[in-house]
Every structure is written in C-alpha cells, then in structure tokens.
Design an enzyme around this catalytic site. Structure first.
Site, mmCIF file in Angstrom:
data_model
loop_
_atom_site.group_PDB
_atom_site.id
_atom_site.type_symbol
_atom_site.label_atom_id
_atom_site.label_comp_id
_atom_site.label_asym_id
_atom_site.label_seq_id
_atom_site.Cartn_x
_atom_site.Cartn_y
_atom_site.Cartn_z
ATOM 1 C CG HIS A 193 -1.313 -5.738 5.349
ATOM 2 N ND1 HIS A 193 -1.201 -5.326 6.654
ATOM 3 C CD2 HIS A 193 -0.806 -4.731 4.601
ATOM 4 C CE1 HIS A 193 -0.650 -4.123 6.695
ATOM 5 N NE2 HIS A 193 -0.404 -3.741 5.458
ATOM 6 C CB CYS B 31 4.728 6.342 26.486
ATOM 7 S SG CYS B 31 4.112 7.846 27.230
ATOM 8 N N GLY C 62 0.814 -1.205 0.000
ATOM 9 C CA GLY C 62 0.000 0.000 0.000
ATOM 10 C C GLY C 62 0.849 1.256 0.000
ATOM 11 C CB THR C 63 3.978 2.159 1.789
ATOM 12 O OG1 THR C 63 3.418 2.124 3.100
ATOM 13 C CG2 THR C 63 5.034 3.249 1.713
#
Length: 460
Positions: free
Chosen positions: A196, A320, A69-70
């Site tokens: 995915h 975090c 997808g990227t």
C-alpha cells in the site's frame, strides 16, 4: 481535496485496481490443488512472485508474500534471530527505524536479548562507520531502513551492508518507503516492503530472504509461502500488488524528477513565506516526493485540522497530534524542532497547481493558529530588564512552553537567563531547537519539584 500523505498510504494505482478485479475471477481457488482452477490460481501466484522478485532484485524462491509490511518485518527479525541464536541475541538498528522494528527490538529485550540503537545526525542519517562499530561478536542481525518514513532521508545501505558482510552479520533492510522508486542497492541479506506504500492494496507485504541466510520461522508453520507466512494466500491482492509495483517502477524515473522539483519548491518557499520554520531531513539524499517542516509556536493538531478544512490531507510527527503525547521518535533522535510538524508526501500524479495552492494557503493557516495561541512577534527589550525570569508552564502542552519563553526573552538583559518550568516531553526537544533557530543559548536542563527546569541565556 489534495491528498498529501502518500508516505502513510498511497492512493490505489489504476493498474492495481484492474489487476485486482481481473484476478478475482481467476485466482479464487486453492493454488496448491492440481485441478484446473487450482493450477490457474497457482500460475497467477507464481507470475506475481516472479514480477515482485524482479523488482526487488532477488530470486523468486527467495521471496514470500505476507499479510502486511509489519508482519514481514516481525517475521524477518524473529526468523533471522532464531536462525542465528548460537551466535547471540544482540540486534543493531538505527534510532529512526519504523515502529515495527522498534517493537521487535523491545520484544527481543523482554525475552532476555539486547539491542543497540545507532544515533543519527541532524538530517536523520546514520554514519555507516558508526553503524559498523555497533556490530559485536554476538550480533545476530542488523536492521537499517532504506529511507526514512517521516523525513525522507536516505540511509547508506550499501556501505552498511559491506560492513555487515565483513562482520558476518546479515542486514535486514526495511524498504517500505523506497521500493516503488527503485531497487535497494548493496548486499543486503533480508528485505521487507508493503504494497500500500506504492499504490497496491493494503494487506500485502513482501519478505525476501537471500539464499545462505540462516533463517528459522517462528510459531506454527504450514506449507504456504515456504513456511514463512502461514494461511491461504490472497491471490487477487498479491497479483494487484505485483502488477502495481511493476507499473510504478516503469513510471518512477520521470515521476521522481517531476515530484522532486515540486518538493524543492516547497522546501524553498515555506521558510520564505512562513516565519520561524525549520525544514528537516537531508536536502539532497532523500525520497523525491517527501518534505517535512516544523513551525514554531504552533499546535500541530490544530494546524492539521485547519489544513484539512482547507482541503489538504497531511501528516505530522508532533506530540500534539499523537495519542502517546510524546514527540516522534524520529524527530527526537534527530534533535530537531517537533512542534507544528507537517509531513507532505506527494502521491504520483500530483499537479503543480495543487502545490501552488498549498503554498498560498499555508501562511494564513499558520498565522491564524499562532494568533489563536497568543504567539509572540519579534521580542522587544523591556525598559527595565530583569536579571532573570522563571516561566511556569507546568501542565501545559506544546507549543505553549516555547511561546511563553519567546514572550519574555526580551525582558531580560543580554547574558541573563530565563528558566522554563515544564512537564511536557516535547519541551525537552523544542526549547533547545528554539534556541538554535533564534540565536539564543540553551544552558541545559535542571531538576525541579515537578517536571524539569530548562535554562536559556539571552545572547541577542
């Protein structure tokens, strides 16, 4: 183990597994060859393209398969910008786009172009008219996701597409999170997705480019996939991706209604069961399977580890839990609480009993993490309140600056201030969010010798 992170990667759909195994025996040859094995592989590839195009809502010859997808996003952005380079080198995008779009925008700027980020409201949605106003005479491309990957908020794609069409600007829609639930409405020009995300295999992306859109692929090209995705096609994975997309679409209406009811329960019960929680994202215009909430006075990394120990796999946008030590750009753009952030995205088939158990376990886990960090209860006024206080939290990470603020707010009289010194990026977002949740006034940020000084006035 309850896997609640389908927005990152959905578990393989049974149809994907069956199609993958079956096509390994039939789709191994070169589909460009004319002999029997090649023709058989080519027929599988063509059938997969037709099935995927039907789900997307485009012509088969408008759709190509990419390696992710990227990669589809980067190819779409670079190809559209190059194809319209005579118009200009300006890109419009929302402030909450996937990182692949942000990276493409940064690359454009580094190469001498420019981009405009359109802000979002507190639910994570852009205003369509504001998106339209960001379009300029030199705008070559606009990008708007169909639904947000972190908070689930759906974007006004159809309205934005109308404004883009009126301005003569193509609209690229990142449909990675929504395509498994249904086609993207509106007159988009380019569309990308990733298999995915709906239960297909990893390593398969979709790129659709409507006929008439000026598009010039960048880099070396070959005869594969219309020159837009070079290299030998992974036909078994492509077949599995298309088959699973068709399968999840057939189940989508009923499954969306079932999962939406489970998510509605989480949205209602978490604030009731856990004090000081902010549920974020649009409560109505959202993906059916995703809910995100943030917990005050909680270390996000510890919270995720403890939920994992309790057999729940969830995700987070808290700084975090990231290697960058900065909060999620999505939560930052929304202006919501980032500490103790939890994203729950239910995969297809999630049982109601799993959600019940999550709601049973969560309050105890949050309470234990807060106790470990020394988080306060309800602040009580001091017998002799100070006129003002300064809290030094320099060098301490989220959620400690907010915890220290909450501990001392009751020690100043109503109308007095507490100044928090902090150099953690999350404090810039979480202290104002704490003020809004607790009915106090955030006065603003002031310069300090180190970090920043955040000033809070006690109202209650």
């Amino acid at each position: 183990m309850s896997y609640f992170d389908a927005a990152s990667s959905a578990p393989p759909h049974p149809v994907a597994r069956q199609a993958l195994l079956a096509s390994l025996d039939e789709g191994w040859a070169d589909p460009a060859r004319l002999y029997r094995e090649g023709r058989r592989a080519g027929m599988l590839l063509d059938a997969a393209r037709e099935a995927a195009a039907e789900a997307v809502g485009c012509r088969p010859d408008e759709l190509v398969f990419t390696s992710s997808g990227t990669r589809a996003v980067h190819t779409a952005v670079s190809g559209a910008l190059s194809g319209r380079r005579r118009v200009g080198r300006h890109l419009v995008l929302s402030a909450v786009e996937h990182s692949s779009v942000l990276h493409a925008a940064a690359a454009l700027e580094a190469a001498g172009g420019s981009f405009t980020e359109v802000p979002v409201d507190r639910t994570g949605a852009v205003d369509a008219s504001g998106f339209g106003r960001a379009l300029r005479a030199d705008t070559a491309l606009a990008c708007l996701q169909s639904a947000n990957h972190e908070v689930g908020t759906e974007q006004p794609v159809a309205a934005a597409a109308e404004l883009c069409a009126a301005a003569g600007v193509p609209l690229l829609v990142d449909a990675a999170q929504s395509l498994g639930w249904g086609p993207v409405e509106g007159g988009w020009s380019l569309l990308t997705a990733s298999a995915h995300k709906w239960g297909g295999p990893a390593g398969v992306g979709l790129l659709a480019v409507r006929k008439g859109v000026r598009f010039a692929p960048q880099g070396p090209v070959d005869e594969r996939e219309s020159g837009r995705a070079s290299g030998f096609e992974n036909i078994p994975a492509v077949v599995a991706a298309a088959a699973s997309l068709r399968a999840v679409r057939a189940e989508a209406e009923a499954e969306a209604a079932r999962l939406r009811a489970l998510v509605d329960r989480i949205r209602a019960e978490v604030p009731r069961l856990v004090p000081d929680v902010e549920v974020v994202g649009d409560p109505e215009r959202r993906l059916p399977h995703l809910v995100t909430f943030s917990c005050l006075y909680v270390d996000g990394e510890t919270l995720l580890h403890e939920l994992d120990r309790a057999d729940f796999s969830v995700s987070s946008g808290s700084s975090c839990t990231s290697s960058t030590l900065t909060p999620s750009h999505v939560l930052k753009a929304m202006g919501v609480l980032t500490e103790g952030n939890v994203r729950v995205s239910l995969p297809t088939g999630t049982a109601a009993a799993e959600v019940d158990r999550f709601l049973e376990v969560l309050p105890g886990v949050v309470a234990e993490v807060r106790l470990r960090l020394g988080a306060p209860g309800a602040p009580a006024p001091s017998p002799a309140p100070a006129a003002s206080l300064v809290v030094d939290s320099l060098g301490r990470r989220c959620p400690v600056p907010v915890i220290e603020l909450a501990k001392v707010i009751g020690e100043v009289p109503v109308g007095a201030t507490v100044t928090v010194l902090a150099d953690d990026e999350a404090a810039r977002l979480d202290i104002p969010a704490w003020c809004e949740m607790r009915g106090q006034e955030y006065v603003g940020e002031e310069p300090a010798d180190r970090g920043s000084a955040y000033v809070v006035r006690r109202l209650t």
